[in-house]
Write a protein that holds these residues in place. Structure first.
Motif, PDB file in Angstrom:
ATOM      1  N   PRO A 110       0.830  -1.202   0.000  1.00  0.00           N
ATOM      2  CA  PRO A 110       0.000   0.000   0.000  1.00  0.00           C
ATOM      3  C   PRO A 110       0.867   1.256   0.000  1.00  0.00           C
ATOM      4  O   PRO A 110       1.847   1.339   0.748  1.00  0.00           O
ATOM      5  CB  PRO A 110      -0.789  -0.104   1.308  1.00  0.00           C
ATOM      6  N   LEU A 137       0.797   5.657  -0.176  1.00  0.00           N
ATOM      7  CA  LEU A 137       0.161   6.972  -0.246  1.00  0.00           C
ATOM      8  C   LEU A 137       1.159   7.939  -0.858  1.00  0.00           C
ATOM      9  O   LEU A 137       2.255   8.144  -0.321  1.00  0.00           O
ATOM     10  CB  LEU A 137      -0.245   7.469   1.143  1.00  0.00           C
ATOM     11  N   PHE A 182      -4.482   7.000   6.224  1.00  0.00           N
ATOM     12  CA  PHE A 182      -3.891   5.954   5.393  1.00  0.00           C
ATOM     13  C   PHE A 182      -3.471   4.760   6.241  1.00  0.00           C
ATOM     14  O   PHE A 182      -3.819   3.609   5.940  1.00  0.00           O
ATOM     15  CB  PHE A 182      -2.692   6.535   4.641  1.00  0.00           C
ATOM     16  N   ALA A 221      -6.458   2.825   7.476  1.00  0.00           N
ATOM     17  CA  ALA A 221      -7.077   2.024   6.429  1.00  0.00           C
ATOM     18  C   ALA A 221      -6.254   0.774   6.129  1.00  0.00           C
ATOM     19  O   ALA A 221      -6.798  -0.327   5.976  1.00  0.00           O
ATOM     20  CB  ALA A 221      -7.254   2.861   5.163  1.00  0.00           C
ATOM     21  N   VAL A 222      -4.940   0.932   6.057  1.00  0.00           N
ATOM     22  CA  VAL A 222      -4.066  -0.221   5.807  1.00  0.00           C
ATOM     23  C   VAL A 222      -4.189  -1.237   6.934  1.00  0.00           C
ATOM     24  O   VAL A 222      -4.369  -2.443   6.704  1.00  0.00           O
ATOM     25  CB  VAL A 222      -2.600   0.232   5.641  1.00  0.00           C
ATOM     26  N   TRP A 259      -7.739  -0.420   2.695  1.00  0.00           N
ATOM     27  CA  TRP A 259      -7.064   0.483   1.768  1.00  0.00           C
ATOM     28  C   TRP A 259      -7.082  -0.097   0.357  1.00  0.00           C
ATOM     29  O   TRP A 259      -6.650  -1.226   0.123  1.00  0.00           O
ATOM     30  CB  TRP A 259      -5.625   0.727   2.184  1.00  0.00           C
TER      31      TRP A 259
END
Length: 296
Positions: free
Chosen positions: A206, A208, A259, A262-263, A268
């Motif tokens: 993941p 960002l 972020f 969510a991960v 995410w």
């Protein structure tokens, strides 16, 4: 090579990797915030005292900048961590995700991509070498304000004059030799991030991407990375230049916190990295740690 680091807080680890014109102090607003619930580690890259700043140019290289993240983690017995990088540090963090993907759970890449677009390659390399020669001849004290006054930096001065002055004063304390060698062996010769597109398209990490809308050299590359990395999202901060975390620390922290949440919650993007099958990752000798298992 000895690397100086500082760490604060307890919990799941975050590694902060600084940009070319700054050092670990550039992450102060992030460390103050995230150390309330995470174990935060920031270090000075090679060439940035009190880390070693050797004379030999061969000691500086873009590959070494990537492997130094791994060295810091191994030195602190950290098997897996979130990695947050800015500019030069963002480049290293993204490559770390390719080469050491079993050791990274999430990447924040802020201001990634200087010198990567094809239209910028020649001028980027030429300007990096010219600045290296000037630093070696005149020293950092004579160049700090000019470097901090670049078009992608000037927004910080307008928004936060005191913060910009502190940035300049810290810049003046850097090693001109270390920065010159970093320019010659890392900045001027590192491959374009476009060269890694095929590998990025297979990277199950993941990501960002954070970029200021006035950081034109990085906008194009950030959009490419967004369209290439399967688990990438992009946050464009308005009226902001290159140093997003310095110009807009509260907004940056909020985006990064969301972020990470969510991960860690498995929501995410289009996949949950904690539930990916083993075949999605390169084989490693040890299974990745979950968040709970990684806590001290």
């Amino acid at each position: 090579m000895k690397l100086y680091f500082e760490e604060y807080g307890r919990g799941y680890p975050i590694i902060f990797v600084h940009e070319f014109e700054s050092d670990l102090h550039s992450w102060e607003a992030q460390i103050r915030y995230f150390s309330r619930s995470y174990r935060c580690i920031a270090y000075n890259a090679r060439g940035y005292p009190p880390s070693d700043a050797p004379d030999a140019q061969a000691a500086y290289g873009w590959e070494s900048a990537v492997h130094d993240i791994d060295a810091v983690m191994r030195g602190l017995s950290i098997a897996r961590a979130h990695v947050v990088g800015s500019s030069m540090g963002a480049y290293a963090a993204l490559l770390f995700g390719l080469w050491h993907r079993e050791g990274v759970s999430a990447i924040v890449a802020a201001g990634a991509g200087l010198g990567s677009p094809a239209s910028d390659r020649e001028s980027w390399s030429r300007n990096a070498r010219a600045l290296a020669r000037t630093l070696a001849a005149r020293g950092i004290d004579a160049m700090a304000e000019k470097m901090a006054g670049h078009s992608t930096r000037i927004r910080l001065k307008h928004k936060d004059p005191k913060g910009w002055q502190e940035f300049v004063e810290r810049l003046k304390q850097h090693s001109a030799r270390g920065m010159s060698n970093t320019l010659l062996q890392c900045q001027a010769v590192r491959p374009s991030l476009y060269d890694f597109q095929d590998q990025f398209s297979q990277m199950p990490v993941p990501v960002l991407l954070a970029v200021g809308d006035e950081d034109k050299p990085c906008l194009e590359t950030s959009l490419m990375l967004k369209s290439t990395i399967p688990g990438a999202g992009i946050w464009v901060c308005p009226n902001t230049g290159h140093a997003v975390n310095l110009e807009e620390p509260a907004a940056f922290n909020a985006q990064v916190e969301g972020f990470f949440s969510a991960v860690e919650g498995g929501s995410w993007g289009h996949f949950d990295p904690w539930k990916q099958s083993a075949s999605s990752y390169e084989k490693s000798t040890a299974a990745p740690l979950t968040f709970d298992e990684a806590l001290p």
